[in-house]
Design an enzyme around this catalytic site. Sequence first.
Site, short mmCIF file in Angstrom:
data_model
loop_
_atom_site.label_atom_id
_atom_site.label_comp_id
_atom_site.label_asym_id
_atom_site.label_seq_id
_atom_site.Cartn_x
_atom_site.Cartn_y
_atom_site.Cartn_z
N ASP A 115 0.80 -1.23 0.00
CA ASP A 115 0.00 0.00 0.00
C ASP A 115 0.83 1.28 0.00
OD1 ASP A 115 -2.63 -1.02 -0.14
OD2 ASP A 115 -2.51 -1.64 1.96
N ASP A 173 -7.00 -3.72 -6.06
CA ASP A 173 -6.65 -2.44 -5.43
C ASP A 173 -5.20 -2.04 -5.73
OD1 ASP A 173 -8.34 -4.28 -4.11
OD2 ASP A 173 -8.39 -3.11 -2.27
N1 GLY Z 1 -7.43 -1.46 -0.38
C1 GLY Z 1 -8.41 -1.84 0.52
C2 GLY Z 1 -9.78 -1.39 0.24
O1 GLY Z 1 -10.13 -0.86 -0.79
O2 GLY Z 1 -10.59 -1.60 1.12
#
Ligand code: GLY
Length: 395
Positions: A115, A173
Amino acid sequence: MKKIVFLLLACGAIQAQAQTKLSVKQMKGLADESLRFSAKQYKHMMQSLPDSLFPRSTNKDGSLMTAKFNWWTGGFYPGSCWYLYEFTKDPAFKQEALKRQQYLLPDQYRTNTHDLGFLMYCSFGNELRLEGNQADKDILMTSSRSLIQRYKPTIGAIRSWDHTGWKCPVIIDNMMNLEMLCWATKNSGDSTFYKIAVNHANTTMKNHFRDDYSSYHVIDYDTITGQVFAKKTHQGHSDASAWSRGQAWGLYGYTMMYRETKDKKYLDQARHIADYMLNHPRMPKDLVPYYDYDAPEIPNAIRDASAAAVMSSALLELSRYTGKAESKRYWNAGADALASLAGPAYRAKEGENNNFILMHSTGSMPGKSEIDVPLSYADYYFLEALLRYKQWAGK
Ligand code: GLY
């Protein structure tokens, strides 16, 4: 018969988007008003937020849910402050962004998370865009070097989570973390980052998407052979369903990858994803998706304003790259979703909603966490979309 009903409903959805709910003038007025409101709301947030923490959501007891620097959403609050600084030029927002970013500094060295784009590019990346500091470049280069440690050449993708229970999970994501890598190559001249971003986008395009351009949430890969081991969900209704925020991450990710590479296959992918969403018979009229396009509780399912905010921002950008008719449709849909979010059904009242801007987002329905609550990333992409609207309307 089912097909005909789908087509009729899809045509209805397209018809509904031929014109925006509001004129450009009205929409610009709403964007300005929303940004002014957001600035007031975040001033309250600033005053109520404990030192060294980041706003995350609302707890079940109604209190503010905060997070430490190492939760994936840490970059959004400073990023939102940068957007508000850009709009207001009020130095209080710059000071707040700088203050919170100090706590994010250790994240640049982390190799245990994918992330880093969310964490570092939404915060330091916005500082760099507005202020042009060498220190931000150094932090973003370190973050990019950390992120590519997670790249698996056998798979051609960056590993997402290290949780047990998976072999090598890659989530849709993760497309959002590629923007920082594209920047890292532009900044350093080292093509490694860009090549990894391109490989990741290509692998994701090959394995995450179904024939209708909806996407799986998680593809679990075999680390030895690099082959797909399983296609799963973590936050959606089911493995076979279309989790709304995942579709929005995909749309945003491929639009961004087209901007960065000018490779038409990414543009086509983004168009197909946009069409999947906008033609979907279960896309609500106000363009704020249910948490999953296949949620069995529809039409009573919980919405996800964060998915709408990400989708809106992405559609406004996508509209700049497509032919005239498509462009109008994407722009209008992006604007309509934005107008819905800026309206009383989704935008909080001043001093309420734990001082977040938007209400009604959903983090993880199957995880029974963050359901029908504010989320810091809903606010971030809402502000981004408002600024994009103002910047690009009529251009
Ligand atoms: N990346 C985690 C979400 O979108 O909840």
